[in-house]
Design a protein around this motif. Sequence first.
Motif, short mmCIF file in Angstrom:
data_model
loop_
_atom_site.label_atom_id
_atom_site.label_comp_id
_atom_site.label_asym_id
_atom_site.label_seq_id
_atom_site.Cartn_x
_atom_site.Cartn_y
_atom_site.Cartn_z
N ARG A 1 38.58 37.15 36.47
CA ARG A 1 39.07 38.50 35.62
C ARG A 1 40.37 38.16 34.86
N ALA A 2 41.15 37.43 35.78
CA ALA A 2 42.53 37.15 35.20
C ALA A 2 42.60 36.26 34.09
N VAL B 1 38.94 35.81 45.73
CA VAL B 1 39.72 34.92 45.06
C VAL B 1 39.32 34.40 43.81
N HIS B 2 38.13 33.70 43.97
CA HIS B 2 37.36 33.17 42.70
C HIS B 2 37.18 34.10 41.58
#
Length: 284
Positions: A281-282, A275-276
């Motif tokens: 990347r987002a 998730v991290h």
Amino acid sequence: MLANFFQYEFLQNTLYTGLLIGFIAPLLGSFIVVRRLSLIADALSHVTLAGIAFGLLIEKKVAPGIITPFYSGMGFSVIASIFIEQLRSVYKAYQELAIPIILSGGVGLSVVFISLADGFNTDLFNYLFGSVSAVSRSDLWTIVVITVIVLAVLFLFFKELFMLSFDEEHAVVSGIHAKRIHSLFILLTALVIAASIRIVGVLLVSALMTLPVAASIRLAKGFKQSIILSVVFGEISVIAGLISGYYFEIPPGGTIVMTSILILLAALAVKRLRVHSFKRRAQQ
């Protein structure tokens, strides 16, 4: 480290039984967790304890050899699964009440039978927490038969169980006999729990049915992948528990559960890292 398990028959029985249990317990546990019925495993395991105590009482006070604690525990577990279904029919608006009722009855009967059998002994301790030396050849063959039954039922009714697990109303509308399938499922759960007591112990068997599944659903991308991962995690836990139980002379049930917890913690850590990494990347 597994070499000794192939040299002696009693260790072979334990190893083969452990591998079978490590396979079918998480396999069935995947459906239990998805259907939010995890506490059924606890209820049936406590009733199984009552059956074991009853078998020990018969062996000690009445007539040795009539019935072994292993088979009396299995019988009690199957009967309890039938009662759970009956109680779910009685309390249609409060079906979850069936589980604490049966669990309470199992604990009460256990106390009575253990007291009548003059308390705890080595045999009962082995049933509570598992043992690397308690599995006989006949027990192994019984568990082989249970494994075949579980696999056959899941193969024949996988679609029905899948639909009932995720959308029971749609399954019923589609013509699936929900009550029959659910009764069969609870019966299988009872058999698997009873079969697992030799290795994991009656007080810890529910953990083997739920912890590997809890780890797998954090990593899997679908239900079938979750089943595969839960079986892999279950086998790792059982093998680690048996090896440590043999070399450190401790009940394997505890180390099986602790290994399952370590796997769960690792799965949670991996999920958090994923998730991290996705968020990072987002943002780029």
